[in-house]
Design a protein around this motif. Structure first.
Motif, mmCIF file in Angstrom:
data_model
loop_
_atom_site.group_PDB
_atom_site.id
_atom_site.type_symbol
_atom_site.label_atom_id
_atom_site.label_comp_id
_atom_site.label_asym_id
_atom_site.label_seq_id
_atom_site.Cartn_x
_atom_site.Cartn_y
_atom_site.Cartn_z
ATOM 1 N N MET A 30 23.729 -62.664 18.703
ATOM 2 C CA MET A 30 23.464 -61.651 17.671
ATOM 3 C C MET A 30 23.412 -62.292 16.273
ATOM 4 S SD MET A 30 22.789 -58.630 17.916
ATOM 5 C CE MET A 30 23.335 -57.688 19.307
ATOM 6 N N PHE A 56 21.124 -60.957 7.820
ATOM 7 C CA PHE A 56 21.874 -59.712 7.996
ATOM 8 C C PHE A 56 23.317 -59.967 7.582
ATOM 9 C CE2 PHE A 56 18.492 -59.516 11.162
ATOM 10 C CZ PHE A 56 17.964 -58.263 10.936
ATOM 11 N N GLU A 83 26.634 -55.700 9.456
ATOM 12 C CA GLU A 83 25.419 -55.259 10.179
ATOM 13 C C GLU A 83 25.361 -55.896 11.567
ATOM 14 O OE1 GLU A 83 22.148 -54.486 6.616
ATOM 15 O OE2 GLU A 83 22.542 -56.529 7.258
ATOM 16 N N LEU A 84 25.657 -57.192 11.625
ATOM 17 C CA LEU A 84 25.593 -57.896 12.909
ATOM 18 C C LEU A 84 26.695 -57.413 13.853
ATOM 19 C CD1 LEU A 84 24.785 -61.479 11.611
ATOM 20 C CD2 LEU A 84 23.242 -59.964 12.850
ATOM 21 N N GLN A 143 28.026 -54.469 13.910
ATOM 22 C CA GLN A 143 27.654 -53.140 14.411
ATOM 23 C C GLN A 143 26.616 -53.260 15.536
ATOM 24 O OE1 GLN A 143 28.703 -49.766 13.043
ATOM 25 N NE2 GLN A 143 28.015 -49.501 15.153
ATOM 26 N N LYS A 144 25.628 -54.132 15.336
ATOM 27 C CA LYS A 144 24.598 -54.320 16.375
ATOM 28 C C LYS A 144 25.251 -54.791 17.671
ATOM 29 C CE LYS A 144 20.680 -56.041 13.619
ATOM 30 N NZ LYS A 144 19.331 -56.383 14.041
ATOM 31 N N PHE A 145 26.203 -55.685 17.537
ATOM 32 C CA PHE A 145 26.885 -56.230 18.715
ATOM 33 C C PHE A 145 27.632 -55.115 19.458
ATOM 34 C CE2 PHE A 145 30.871 -58.019 20.512
ATOM 35 C CZ PHE A 145 30.326 -58.813 21.511
ATOM 36 N N ASP A 197 27.065 -51.935 19.361
ATOM 37 C CA ASP A 197 26.092 -50.980 19.917
ATOM 38 C C ASP A 197 25.511 -51.454 21.252
ATOM 39 O OD1 ASP A 197 26.583 -49.334 17.782
ATOM 40 O OD2 ASP A 197 24.720 -49.785 16.707
ATOM 41 N N VAL A 198 25.174 -52.738 21.369
ATOM 42 C CA VAL A 198 24.584 -53.180 22.641
ATOM 43 C C VAL A 198 25.648 -53.436 23.712
ATOM 44 C CG1 VAL A 198 22.554 -54.248 21.538
ATOM 45 C CG2 VAL A 198 24.459 -55.692 22.222
ATOM 46 N N HIS A 217 24.998 -44.878 15.525
ATOM 47 C CA HIS A 217 25.737 -46.086 15.902
ATOM 48 C C HIS A 217 27.087 -45.679 16.477
ATOM 49 C CE1 HIS A 217 23.060 -48.925 13.917
ATOM 50 N NE2 HIS A 217 23.091 -48.190 12.821
#
Ligand code: FAQ
Length: 316
Positions: free
Chosen positions: A133, A218, A222-223, A225-227, A229-230, A255
């Protein structure tokens, strides 16, 4: 004069032109990159230790071959990254000196112990998952040698992530004890993995400038949160529970919300007082000292060869 150069430099960054080693660059850009790339390299090398601990105890030949290959890849990543950092004017020996004396950091995550085989699964799934990520955007970082190194690193990290997730999947489909072992590994690795992304944005001194120079694309939050989420969906497939009672889908934000991070724990580990900091550093210093004879022999051989070549030329 200086202002002009800085403006031109920023213009090139804004136009997505890669910066190369011989290009003019602000001293602070060079220093920021040296810090980040060398710390990244150190993380790969220290990161070999927690998994190295399980190579001789892998449950079968297939697992052993895959783990061995993964740990060797990490050594390779360290070497690409040291090479990229060297283009900024610091020698590998100097970088290693900074690691060995505790001046340079490496990722907090590698200061946790690997207690069971399931930790090999959790590291691949979560630690490599977090690394991907963070590192996929680094393939577009503004400094050419770093960006190019990251392309290959990321391809290999994808294999690492799958290798870990597959271990988790196998354990989760196995006996009650095996599933419990997978859950225990998730419990211990979840929060340290979330911390890997670094401090919150409002507490991240380097972020604003690194984003402006497009070293970072990013922010840390932000990173992270992306982590999250997936990864939630991946835990559901495994049938495991993420150890966070505040983890909840937020429809309005689109999210997952998650619980408070224990920043005291993070700061303590970064300051050198995590569960394995001393052991990790000692292992690296010992390896350096025990390898002295190899470096000396290689240098002596190179000198002997150069002398022989010189004599040959003079005799001709
Ligand atoms: N641990 O202002 P920021 C891997 C420090 S590789 C320790 O936000 P920045 C592969 C930070 O250095 C994992 N220290 O800093 C693998 C700074 O201190 P400084 C490594 C941390 O640089 C998998 C201070 O806090 N990945 O996993 C950490 O803008 C499995 C303030 O922070 C990389 O290095 C931390 N977690 O953002 C291998 C990726 N976080 O230097 C084996 C490249 C922050 O001013 C097995 N690096 N700090 O004294 C980056 O993307 C960035 O450097 C960040 C930090 C995001 C790590």
């Amino acid at each position: 004069m200086e202002i002009n150069l800085e403006e031109q430099f920023q213009k090139r960054i804004d136009e997505e032109v890669k910066i190369e080693p011989r290009d003019w660059m602000p001293e602070k850009y060079r220093k920021t990159l040296l810090r980040q790339i060398s710390q990244h390299a150190h993380s790969e090398i220290v990161g070999m230790l927690p998994e190295g601990n399980w190579i001789t105890r892998a449950p079968n030949l297939r697992r052993k071959v895959a783990l061995l290959a993964k740990v060797q890849d990490e050594a390779g990543h360290g070497l690409y990254l040291y090479s990229a950092a060297e283009t900024l004017g610091m020698s590998r020996d100097e970088m290693l000196e900074e690691l060995h004396t505790g001046k340079a950091k490496y990722s907090s995550i590698f200061n946790y112990p690997t207690l069971t085989w399931a930790d090999m699964g959790a590291i691949g799934w979560l630690v490599d998952g977090a690394a991907i990520m963070n590192q996929v955007p680094l393939c577009r970082t503004s400094y050419g040698p770093y960006a190019r190194a990251m392309v290959r690193v990321c391809k290999e990290e994808s294999f690492h992530q799958r290798q870990g997730y597959e271990i988790m999947l196998t354990l989760c489909k196995g006996s009650e004890e095996q599933k419990a072992m997978a859950q225990d590994a998730l419990n211990r690795w979840w929060w340290p993995s979330i911390m890997m992304f670094g401090p919150n944005d409002d507490n991240s001194p380097n972020s604003a400038q690194s984003m402006k120079w497009k070293i970072k694309r990013f922010s840390n939050d932000e990173l992270r949160q992306k982590f999250v989420d997936v990864t939630v969906a991946q835990a559901e497939i495994l049938g495991l529970t993420i150890p966070d009672k505040d983890l909840k889908w937020n429809e309005a934000r689109g999210h997952y919300d998650f619980g408070a991070i224990n920043w005291d724990e993070f700061n303590n580990v970064v300051a050198g007082n995590g569960p394995c900091n001393k052991q990790r550093l000692k292992a690296r210093v010992d390896a350096w000292e025990k390898g002295a004879w190899v470096r000396e022999a290689a240098t002596a051989y190179a000198e002997k060869r150069a002398k022989r070549e010189k004599n040959k030329i003079e005799a001709a």
